[in-house]
Scaffold this motif. Structure first.
Motif, PDB file in Angstrom:
ATOM      1  N   ARG A  69       0.824  -1.209   0.000  1.00 49.26           N
ATOM      2  CA  ARG A  69       0.000   0.000   0.000  1.00 49.26           C
ATOM      3  C   ARG A  69       0.863   1.266   0.000  1.00 49.26           C
ATOM      4  NH1 ARG A  69      -3.203  -3.185   4.463  1.00 49.26           N
ATOM      5  NH2 ARG A  69      -4.734  -4.305   3.161  1.00 49.26           N
ATOM      6  N   THR A  70       1.981   1.207   0.729  1.00 51.31           N
ATOM      7  CA  THR A  70       2.889   2.365   0.747  1.00 51.31           C
ATOM      8  C   THR A  70       3.413   2.646  -0.658  1.00 51.31           C
ATOM      9  OG1 THR A  70       3.557   1.890   3.020  1.00 51.31           O
ATOM     10  CG2 THR A  70       5.031   3.282   1.721  1.00 51.31           C
ATOM     11  N   ALA A  71       3.613   1.591  -1.433  1.00 54.19           N
ATOM     12  CA  ALA A  71       4.085   1.743  -2.806  1.00 54.19           C
ATOM     13  C   ALA A  71       2.946   2.038  -3.778  1.00 54.19           C
ATOM     14  CB  ALA A  71       4.820   0.480  -3.233  1.00 54.19           C
ATOM     15  N   LEU A  72       1.761   2.337  -3.231  1.00 51.81           N
ATOM     16  CA  LEU A  72       0.575   2.669  -4.019  1.00 51.81           C
ATOM     17  C   LEU A  72       0.082   1.515  -4.871  1.00 51.81           C
ATOM     18  CD1 LEU A  72       1.560   6.292  -5.147  1.00 51.81           C
ATOM     19  CD2 LEU A  72       0.269   5.580  -3.150  1.00 51.81           C
ATOM     20  N   MET A  73       0.339   0.294  -4.377  1.00 52.45           N
ATOM     21  CA  MET A  73      -0.193  -0.890  -5.040  1.00 52.45           C
ATOM     22  C   MET A  73      -1.499  -1.297  -4.371  1.00 52.45           C
ATOM     23  SD  MET A  73       3.275  -3.181  -5.520  1.00 52.45           S
ATOM     24  CE  MET A  73       4.689  -2.562  -6.432  1.00 52.45           C
ATOM     25  N   SER A  74      -2.324  -2.057  -5.086  1.00 55.04           N
ATOM     26  CA  SER A  74      -3.584  -2.529  -4.505  1.00 55.04           C
ATOM     27  C   SER A  74      -3.405  -3.941  -3.970  1.00 55.04           C
ATOM     28  CB  SER A  74      -4.701  -2.508  -5.548  1.00 55.04           C
ATOM     29  OG  SER A  74      -4.444  -3.455  -6.570  1.00 55.04           O
ATOM     30  N   VAL A  75      -4.128  -4.249  -2.899  1.00 52.93           N
ATOM     31  CA  VAL A  75      -4.069  -5.580  -2.273  1.00 52.93           C
ATOM     32  C   VAL A  75      -5.487  -6.133  -2.215  1.00 52.93           C
ATOM     33  CG1 VAL A  75      -3.414  -6.912  -0.246  1.00 52.93           C
ATOM     34  CG2 VAL A  75      -2.081  -4.891  -0.877  1.00 52.93           C
ATOM     35  N   SER A  76      -5.729  -7.253  -2.900  1.00 48.81           N
ATOM     36  CA  SER A  76      -7.072  -7.845  -2.894  1.00 48.81           C
ATOM     37  C   SER A  76      -7.256  -8.728  -1.669  1.00 48.81           C
ATOM     38  CB  SER A  76      -7.298  -8.668  -4.165  1.00 48.81           C
ATOM     39  OG  SER A  76      -6.435  -9.797  -4.174  1.00 48.81           O
ATOM     40  N   ALA A  77      -8.507  -9.120  -1.429  1.00 50.62           N
ATOM     41  CA  ALA A  77      -8.817  -9.939  -0.253  1.00 50.62           C
ATOM     42  C   ALA A  77      -8.091 -11.271  -0.266  1.00 50.62           C
ATOM     43  CB  ALA A  77     -10.327 -10.170  -0.165  1.00 50.62           C
ATOM     44  N   ASP A  78      -7.849 -11.828  -1.477  1.00 52.15           N
ATOM     45  CA  ASP A  78      -7.206 -13.139  -1.545  1.00 52.15           C
ATOM     46  C   ASP A  78      -5.685 -13.050  -1.594  1.00 52.15           C
ATOM     47  OD1 ASP A  78      -6.738 -12.217  -4.076  1.00 52.15           O
ATOM     48  OD2 ASP A  78      -7.678 -13.906  -5.117  1.00 52.15           O
ATOM     49  N   GLY A  79      -5.114 -11.832  -1.415  1.00 48.35           N
ATOM     50  CA  GLY A  79      -3.672 -11.678  -1.328  1.00 48.35           C
ATOM     51  C   GLY A  79      -2.980 -11.289  -2.616  1.00 48.35           C
ATOM     52  N   GLU A  80      -3.732 -11.029  -3.667  1.00 46.47           N
ATOM     53  CA  GLU A  80      -3.089 -10.630  -4.923  1.00 46.47           C
ATOM     54  C   GLU A  80      -2.714  -9.146  -4.861  1.00 46.47           C
ATOM     55  OE1 GLU A  80      -3.775 -10.567  -9.769  1.00 46.47           O
ATOM     56  OE2 GLU A  80      -5.347 -11.318  -8.433  1.00 46.47           O
ATOM     57  N   VAL A  81      -1.457  -8.848  -5.166  1.00 50.47           N
ATOM     58  CA  VAL A  81      -0.966  -7.471  -5.193  1.00 50.47           C
ATOM     59  C   VAL A  81      -0.821  -7.034  -6.646  1.00 50.47           C
ATOM     60  CG1 VAL A  81       0.924  -5.925  -4.548  1.00 50.47           C
ATOM     61  CG2 VAL A  81       0.260  -7.795  -3.011  1.00 50.47           C
ATOM     62  N   SER A  82      -1.387  -5.869  -6.959  1.00 48.14           N
ATOM     63  CA  SER A  82      -1.322  -5.336  -8.325  1.00 48.14           C
ATOM     64  C   SER A  82      -0.535  -4.033  -8.339  1.00 48.14           C
ATOM     65  CB  SER A  82      -2.735  -5.093  -8.872  1.00 48.14           C
ATOM     66  OG  SER A  82      -2.683  -4.430 -10.124  1.00 48.14           O
ATOM     67  N   ALA A  83       0.392  -3.925  -9.303  1.00 49.19           N
ATOM     68  CA  ALA A  83       1.200  -2.704  -9.415  1.00 49.19           C
ATOM     69  C   ALA A  83       0.395  -1.534  -9.931  1.00 49.19           C
ATOM     70  CB  ALA A  83       2.390  -2.965 -10.336  1.00 49.19           C
ATOM     71  N   GLN A  84      -0.753  -1.804 -10.513  1.00 46.88           N
ATOM     72  CA  GLN A  84      -1.642  -0.793 -11.068  1.00 46.88           C
ATOM     73  C   GLN A  84      -0.897   0.146 -12.026  1.00 46.88           C
ATOM     74  OE1 GLN A  84      -5.377  -0.033  -8.599  1.00 46.88           O
ATOM     75  NE2 GLN A  84      -3.728   0.388  -7.139  1.00 46.88           N
ATOM     76  N   HIS A  85      -1.027   1.471 -11.817  1.00 53.09           N
ATOM     77  CA  HIS A  85      -0.449   2.437 -12.754  1.00 53.09           C
ATOM     78  C   HIS A  85       1.076   2.425 -12.758  1.00 53.09           C
ATOM     79  CE1 HIS A  85      -0.705   4.543  -8.870  1.00 53.09           C
ATOM     80  NE2 HIS A  85       0.390   5.209  -9.281  1.00 53.09           N
ATOM     81  N   LEU A  86       1.689   1.872 -11.682  1.00 53.72           N
ATOM     82  CA  LEU A  86       3.152   1.825 -11.652  1.00 53.72           C
ATOM     83  C   LEU A  86       3.694   0.962 -12.790  1.00 53.72           C
ATOM     84  CD1 LEU A  86       3.842   1.369  -7.830  1.00 53.72           C
ATOM     85  CD2 LEU A  86       4.026   3.475  -9.173  1.00 53.72           C
ATOM     86  N   ALA A  87       2.901   0.009 -13.247  1.00 49.00           N
ATOM     87  CA  ALA A  87       3.356  -0.891 -14.298  1.00 49.00           C
ATOM     88  C   ALA A  87       3.573  -0.163 -15.624  1.00 49.00           C
ATOM     89  CB  ALA A  87       2.332  -2.011 -14.494  1.00 49.00           C
ATOM     90  N   PHE A  88       3.005   1.030 -15.750  1.00 47.56           N
ATOM     91  CA  PHE A  88       3.099   1.748 -17.017  1.00 47.56           C
ATOM     92  C   PHE A  88       4.154   2.846 -17.006  1.00 47.56           C
ATOM     93  CE2 PHE A  88      -1.283   0.232 -16.489  1.00 47.56           C
ATOM     94  CZ  PHE A  88      -1.369  -0.616 -17.599  1.00 47.56           C
ATOM     95  N   ILE A  89       4.856   2.996 -15.893  1.00 48.94           N
ATOM     96  CA  ILE A  89       5.890   4.027 -15.811  1.00 48.94           C
ATOM     97  C   ILE A  89       7.185   3.468 -16.379  1.00 48.94           C
ATOM     98  CG2 ILE A  89       7.234   5.508 -14.270  1.00 48.94           C
ATOM     99  CD1 ILE A  89       4.900   5.459 -12.322  1.00 48.94           C
ATOM    100  N   PRO A  90       7.737   4.143 -17.415  1.00 42.47           N
ATOM    101  CA  PRO A  90       8.975   3.657 -18.032  1.00 42.47           C
ATOM    102  C   PRO A  90      10.111   3.551 -17.006  1.00 42.47           C
ATOM    103  CG  PRO A  90       7.951   5.315 -19.412  1.00 42.47           C
ATOM    104  CD  PRO A  90       7.201   5.329 -18.122  1.00 42.47           C
ATOM    105  N   GLY A  91      10.853   2.461 -17.069  1.00 45.73           N
ATOM    106  CA  GLY A  91      11.982   2.254 -16.174  1.00 45.73           C
ATOM    107  C   GLY A  91      11.593   1.768 -14.790  1.00 45.73           C
TER     108      GLY A  91
END
Length: 455
Positions: free
Chosen positions: A127-149
């Motif tokens: 969450r500190t890294a602005l990622m989402s955490v689902s109830a079943d434990g899946e972490v998604s990078a969300q918009h961070l995945a689209f930042i070059p580098g």
């Protein structure tokens, strides 16, 4: 005992509060683990251990106080001794079970605490890294995945955090299933001590004192021993026949069973019930354990018992006929109701401390019941060493009638709790616990046991 936030899964004990999906398996969420009240679980565990120790100590005190010595002897004293010892065993096993539940809950808390820390730390990092955490434990990078580098590293980190969270959730789920199942088994296998029984008024322990309270007694001599009937068979609503086991042909045993028959009939009358009770000794009971290995005595007694029950039905076609096979007496009952025989006239058969009945399951016993639906129940007093003579697969006289697949639950038992292998296994543990505590007389206590209600 819910320690996670959430609802309780139906169908099984669940100490984590996990939810059930449509396939019946349990799911533990990130939110549930993060908010697990481990501290409350530890407090409860300590309470169970403390209270269990005190209950077992009360049981020990009861046993010591019930040693009458020379101040009180005779049949009434013997009956009171058995009743007190049986009640103390109930208390002792309840205390042992409470302590075991406390240990299981404590272990659960010890393992869950670092699991909760792992989930809190991992989810917090995501969450500190602005990622989402689902109830079943899946972490998604969300918009961070689209930042070059950054996108590749963010997705890799999200994958790693997902593996950590899901591993922790899996551990929490397994803990929940194991601990909840164990606690459910223990809780359902220990009956609470009956509150309506006192030492002087225990089932079968009281010997009527006043002549007015004594039921009419009929005594018929047979070539092998007497058949003593307390109460009026012709007018009774129920007739109970007790078939005793090893040593039951001795004068002392005959006196005990006659006193039990009188007391049981009198106790029933005091409750407004019309019950006749028969202490049946119409066969040559084995005199010792060595002789009891053979079923020869049972073969001799089987035809006589069948004839006795047939005559009872003729004398009173409307009465419920109950046959209690006590110890080797259950072998006699099994032989009387064996496949290929004429069958045993009985509406209900109860097996007390049985070493086996030479049958694979209760349905193999041929019972001639009024409604065609004869019942078979097995009852085992905790600490009875008779279980050392038989197993769920085989024994001196066949498989253990207490085994779930024999299909002879205790009378009035909850089928779900009493028909499980886990409950059966816990019962074996309780037997061994009482034996190592010095219990050697449980097998002799059935006629006076608070757990066994003959009516």
């Amino acid at each position: 005992m819910n320690i996670f936030a959430g609802t309780t899964a139906s169908g099984s004990a669940n100490i984590s509060g996990s939810t059930a999906n449509t396939r019946g398996s349990t799911t533990v969420t990130v939110h549930a683990v993060e908010n697990a009240n481990v501290e409350a679980l530890r407090t409860a565990a300590d309470l169970f251990k403390d209270k269990g120790g005190k209950v077992s100590q009360h049981a020990a005190d009861a046993r010591n106080k019930a040693k009458w010595g020379e101040s009180w002897s005779g049949q009434a004293a013997d009956a009171a001794n058995h009743a007190t010892d049986s009640a103390a065993n109930q208390l002792d096993t309840a205390g042992f079970s409470s302590r075991t539940i406390g240990r299981v809950a404590g272990t659960h808390a010890d393992l869950l605490s670092p699991t909760r820390t792992t989930v809190r730390t991992t989810a917090g990092l995501a969450r500190t890294a602005l990622m989402s955490v689902s109830a079943d434990g899946e972490v998604s990078a969300q918009h961070l995945a689209f930042i070059p580098g950054v996108g590749g590293a963010a997705q890799s980190l999200a994958h790693t955090l997902t593996q950590i969270l899901r591993g922790a959730l899996k551990l929490a789920r397994l803990l929940d299933i194991a601990s909840g199942g164990t606690i459910s088994t223990i809780s359902s296998s220990v009956a609470p001590p009956r509150s309506d029984v006192e030492v002087d008024g225990a089932e079968g322990a009281s010997v009527p004192n006043s002549p007015q309270s004594l039921p009419p007694v009929e005594r018929i001599e047979t070539p092998h021993g007497p058949v003593v009937t307390a109460g009026n068979v012709e007018s009774a609503d129920e007739v109970i026949t007790l078939v005793s086991g090893v040593g039951s042909s001795s004068p002392e045993a005959l006196a005990r069973t006659e006193a039990w028959a009188r007391a049981t009939a009198a106790d029933a009358a005091a409750q407004g019930k019309n019950v006749a009770v028969v202490a049946w000794h119409g066969y040559p009971a084995p005199g010792d354990l060595t002789s009891a290995i053979s079923k020869d005595a049972a073969k001799v007694g089987a035809p006589a018992l069948r004839e006795h029950q047939r005559q009872l039905r003729e004398r009173n076609p409307h009465a419920k006929l109950q046959v209690v096979g006590y110890s080797y007496g259950s072998v006699v009952v099994g032989e009387a109701a064996a496949k290929g025989s004429d069958g045993l006239v009985a509406d209900e058969v109860r097996l007390w401390g049985s070493p086996g009945v030479h049958a694979e399951k209760a349905e193999d016993l041929q019972l001639d019941a009024k409604d065609g639906q004869g019942e078979v129940h097995n009852e085992h007093v905790p600490g009875d060493m008779i279980r050392l003579t038989t197993t769920p697969e085989f024994g001196v006289h066949g498989k253990d009638p207490a085994a779930p697949d024999f299909n002879a639950p205790p009378r009035g038992a909850d089928g779900a709790s009493e028909g499980s292998w886990s409950s059966y296994g816990w019962g074996k543990i309780l037997d061994l616990y009482l034996m190592q505590r010095g219990e050697t007389d449980a097998h002799s206590s059935y006629m006076w046991s608070p757990e066994v209600n003959v009516r």
